[in-house]
Design an enzyme around this catalytic site. Structure first.
Site, PDB file in Angstrom:
ATOM      1  N   SER A  94      66.899  67.341  77.011  1.00  0.00           N
ATOM      2  CA  SER A  94      67.050  67.880  78.351  1.00  0.00           C
ATOM      3  C   SER A  94      66.506  69.354  78.629  1.00  0.00           C
ATOM      4  O   SER A  94      65.368  69.538  78.534  1.00  0.00           O
ATOM      5  CB  SER A  94      68.753  67.668  78.507  1.00  0.00           C
ATOM      6  N   ASP A 216      69.432  56.857  83.446  1.00  0.00           N
ATOM      7  CA  ASP A 216      69.641  58.295  83.279  1.00  0.00           C
ATOM      8  C   ASP A 216      69.941  58.910  84.586  1.00  0.00           C
ATOM      9  O   ASP A 216      68.959  59.429  85.324  1.00  0.00           O
ATOM     10  CB  ASP A 216      68.828  59.059  82.227  1.00  0.00           C
ATOM     11  N   HIS A 244      72.734  60.096  79.464  1.00  0.00           N
ATOM     12  CA  HIS A 244      71.582  61.095  79.158  1.00  0.00           C
ATOM     13  C   HIS A 244      71.437  61.521  77.662  1.00  0.00           C
ATOM     14  O   HIS A 244      70.810  62.550  77.563  1.00  0.00           O
ATOM     15  CB  HIS A 244      71.968  62.328  80.236  1.00  0.00           C
TER      16      HIS A 244
END
Lengths: 267, 515
Positions: A94, A216, A244
């Site tokens: 991320s 996601d 995620h």
């Protein structure tokens, strides 16, 4: 202050190349634990907590330094300098995928590969670009953080319920990886979700893998495709996973995607 | 059994007092109870097959993905997570979630139990709003306090300036024959000015301590040095009030050492002794007793004076604590001295306390200080008081305040020196270059050039590089002294100038009339 304590750096495994794992927003290095056993036999593994997260030194959280992701990128370079041996493979989830990317743009010679799990260069919708969120949504996240970090702040007694069928997790329950200072969490959230690094994508020269989840909501598929187009030498692999965190919920296919990419690079 | 019917499991599930939801690990709703449906406005048919995170606000979905989902993966549960659910009507319903991941046969489910927390949500919002208001108010208070401290420091500094020429003027009058009344008046003025300088110094110290600007110069000292130094200042006060004084030093107290700033600590002890003298009716008794303790010493000052009401024994150490009190009002005082004493004692790792049986029953002030092992004693400079004659010099005074310059000039002329005055930095530089004085007394705060700059220019010019340069300034902090040293000054004196100190410096630098 020692780097090791500042970022709670832990070293595992052994091998001629080093993998440096950076966790995403909301958690700490614990979230790599379904993936690291598979890599430990082949690589030297360095795990760390971003300053302000996990068991990092909260007193090192400098609001000015960490008001952009470059502050974290500089930390990554320091950690790499001091702990990496041989070619360096950066693994970022991320927001940390972008942090690793910024570090690799600063010192490209240091990075052999960048493995990006669920990356997004910008979370906010902007004209034709669909990041997935509006600025108002980010304010909503800050509210959710405020409500929940009231009970989760690191100076309050742990409130997270036990998992009776997994007694081995007992230690984590009293020392949860989601705990941190609420003010820091809100600042980090704002910095993470308002950052826009779309312009930096063409500057990347490091071979990059984008691990895209099939579904996601934080980093939707068009975002992964956008990154793939903008980054030279990038590969896009879609992993069947809802959510995620494929390294937690689909560690097998995540490992396969990464290992395949590294084999192609002879790493 | 009574006549009632126990509800079956199905009915208990549907109408439970909390919302119940069963989902797959990816959040897809498998089953939901009637309570949850009624809270969210959806039917069970509408909800089954949807993901529970889709019911959240966008911000809540991010939280779900970044916190909830990893927690479920890693510890199989979450508790007390509060998220906003969007009701079918679009309204926001604050809901508290508990969830456990459990295996049922071959399948894994997440079991959610939820409560609506409208009131708690409002209460929490109110608490958060109050907190941010408090933070803002605190910030404002902090700012006001900082400004007050700055004001005090500036005020003290400004008050010092006019005192400089007055003090010098009195010094001059001392050396001129005055009629008896004039002499008495002069002596009175000298005492009062000295008192005023002490008050202003206290005020300035408090301001500097409050802003963290005071630093201790620690050295190993004998306890006896501290007592002698404090008594030197306070004995005249005690004697002037007609009190009898007794010093009680037990055997072995000569071997007590402190790691301390002698000037600052004697300021503390002297303040306590002066208070004892001041608040005890004429002809009373003041005692100073030393009690050695383990790794510490207690210094007690006892008097037979006004005493302190029990409820005020703690507050007298607060800043301005004396102002509102019932202590002898005629004696006045701003109530700075004890606050200063407490802070300075604390800075030495000690503490100060006051005890009194009550009004009119006398008081005991105790100063506790940590002691250290005896070791090499730091040599303290011994100042010889009295006349320090100096050979005749050429003295240039650079000072923009006319009165100050005039009185300094008179003082120097009385000492037999030739004097010139310059009222600005540039004029000072010109005069120095043409006249080549032995000594230049230079004010730092000049209207055109800073004194530091003037000093650097003087040092750079071969004609004036050899002059002795003395800085005169209202600022006496260590930082100011460092600056003046860097600029090339030989000495730094704080206004109002004590002439004896300047004479001593001149004597040491230039020698006596024959040397």
């Amino acid at each position: 202050m020692k780097l090791q304590q500042r970022n709670n750096i832990t070293v595992h495994g052994d091998g001629p190349a080093t993998m440096l794992f950076a966790h995403g927003f909301g958690c700490d290095q614990t979230m790599w634990r379904n993936l690291t056993p598979s890599f430990g036999a082949r690589y030297r593994l360095i795990l760390f907590d971003l300053v302000g997260s996990g068991k990092s030194d909260l007193s090192a959280y400098d609001y000015r330094k960490y008001s952009t992701l470059h502050g974290y990128a500089d930390d990554v370079l320091e950690i790499a300098d001091q702990f990496a041996v041989g070619p360096l493979i950066f693994v970022g989830h991320s927001v940390s995928a972008i942090i690793g990317m910024l570090a690799a743009i600063k010192e490209p010679h240091r990075f052999a590969a960048n493995l990006m799990v669920g990356p997004s260069p910008s979370y906010i919708n902007d004209g034709d670009y669909i990041g997935g969120f509006s600025r108002g949504d980010i304010e909503g996240l800050l509210q959710a953080l405020e409500s929940n970090y009231l009970g989760w702040s690191s100076n309050m007694a742990p409130a997270i319920m036990g998992a009776p069928h997994k007694p081995e997790l007992g230690v984590e329950l009293t020392n949860s990886f989601c705990r941190t200072n609420p003010d820091i969490a809100k600042h980090f959230a704002r910095v993470t979700f308002t950052a826009d690094h779309r312009k930096d994508l063409p500057l990347v020269t490091t071979p990059s893998l984008i691990v895209q989840c099939s579904e996601d909501s934080i980093a939707p598929r068009p975002v992964g495709e956008f990154m793939h187009k903008a980054i030279r030498h990038s590969s896009l692999r879609v992993v069947e996973n809802v959510g995620h965190c494929p390294h937690l919920s689909s560690p097998g296919s995540t490992f396969d995607a990464m290992r395949g990419f590294l084999t192609e690079l002879d790493l | 059994m009574g006549g009632g019917v126990t509800p079956d499991g199905e009915s208990l599930f549907e109408n439970a007092a909390c919302g119940l939801v069963l989902t797959n690990p990816d959040g897809t709703i498998v089953r939901v109870n009637a309570t949850f449906c009624s809270w969210t406005g959806f039917t069970a048919v509408e909800l089954v097959g949807r993901r529970v995170q889709e019911l959240l606000t966008m911000g809540g979905r991010i939280f779900h993905q970044t916190h909830w989902a990893p927690l479920m993966e890693m510890q199989g549960s979450v508790a007390e997570v509060k998220l906003d659910v969007v009701h079918r009507s679009g309204a926001i319903v604050p809901i508290l979630f508990n969830a456990v991941r459990r295996r049922h046969g071959a399948q894994v489910f997440d079991e959610l139990a939820v409560m609506v927390v409208n009131d708690r949500h409002k209460y929490e919002a109110e608490l958060l709003a109050t907190r941010s208001q408090l933070e803002a108010a605190n910030e404002r208070l902090h700012g006001a306090d900082r400004r007050k401290t700055e004001f005090l420091a500036t005020l003290a500094h400004e008050l010092r300036n006019p005192l400089a020429p007055i003090r010098t003027g009195l010094e001059i009058m001392k050396q001129v024959e005055l009629p008896t009344e004039g002499g008495r008046a002069r002596a009175m003025m000298e005492r009062q000015v000295a008192h005023m300088v002490r008050l202003i110094d206290d005020l300035m110290d408090v301001a500097r301590i409050e802003s963290g600007k005071i630093e201790l110069t620690l050295a190993r000292i004998e306890l006896r040095q501290l007592i002698d130094s404090a008594l030197e200042a306070s004995r005249p006060v005690i004697e002037a009030a007609g009190h009898t004084f007794r010093l009680i030093l037990p055997e072995g107290s000569g071997a007590l050492f402190l790691e301390a700033d002698l000037t600052r600590l004697s300021q503390v002890l002297s303040n306590v002794l002066n208070n004892a003298a001041k608040y005890t009716p004429r002809g009373g008794r003041v005692e100073l007793e030393v009690e050695p303790l383990r790794d510490a010493v207690a210094i007690r000052v006892r008097d037979t004076g006004a005493g302190i009401e029990p409820q005020r024994q703690a507050s007298i150490f607060e800043m301005f604590g004396q102002v509102a009190g019932t202590l002898n009002k005629a004696q006045g005082g701003l109530g700075i001295g004890l606050a200063l004493a407490r802070t300075l004692t604390k800075m030495h790792g000690g503490r100060i306390e006051a005890q009194s049986p009550g009004l009119g029953a006398g008081s005991t002030f105790t100063i506790h200080l940590p002691t250290v092992a005896a070791a090499r004693r730091d040599a303290s400079p011994s100042w010889q008081e009295g006349e320090r004659p100096v050979r005749p010099l050429n003295v240039l005074i650079v000072e923009d305040n006319q009165d100050n310059a005039e009185t300094m000039c008179m003082l120097m002329e009385l000492g037999g020196h030739a004097v010139r005055i310059a009222h600005s930095g540039r004029a000072g530089l010109e005069r120095a270059a043409s006249w080549r004085p032995d000594l230049i007394l230079l004010d730092i705060g000049l209207p055109d050039l800073e004194g530091y700059e003037v000093a650097r220019s003087l040092r750079a010019d071969p004609h004036t590089a050899g002059c002795t340069l003395v800085a005169l300034t209202g600022w006496g902090a260590a930082e100011d002294k460092r600056l003046s040293e860097e600029a090339g000054f030989d000495a730094h004196f704080t206004k109002p100038l004590a002439p004896a100190e300047l004479f001593a410096f001149m004597h040491d630098t230039f020698g006596g009339p024959t040397g």
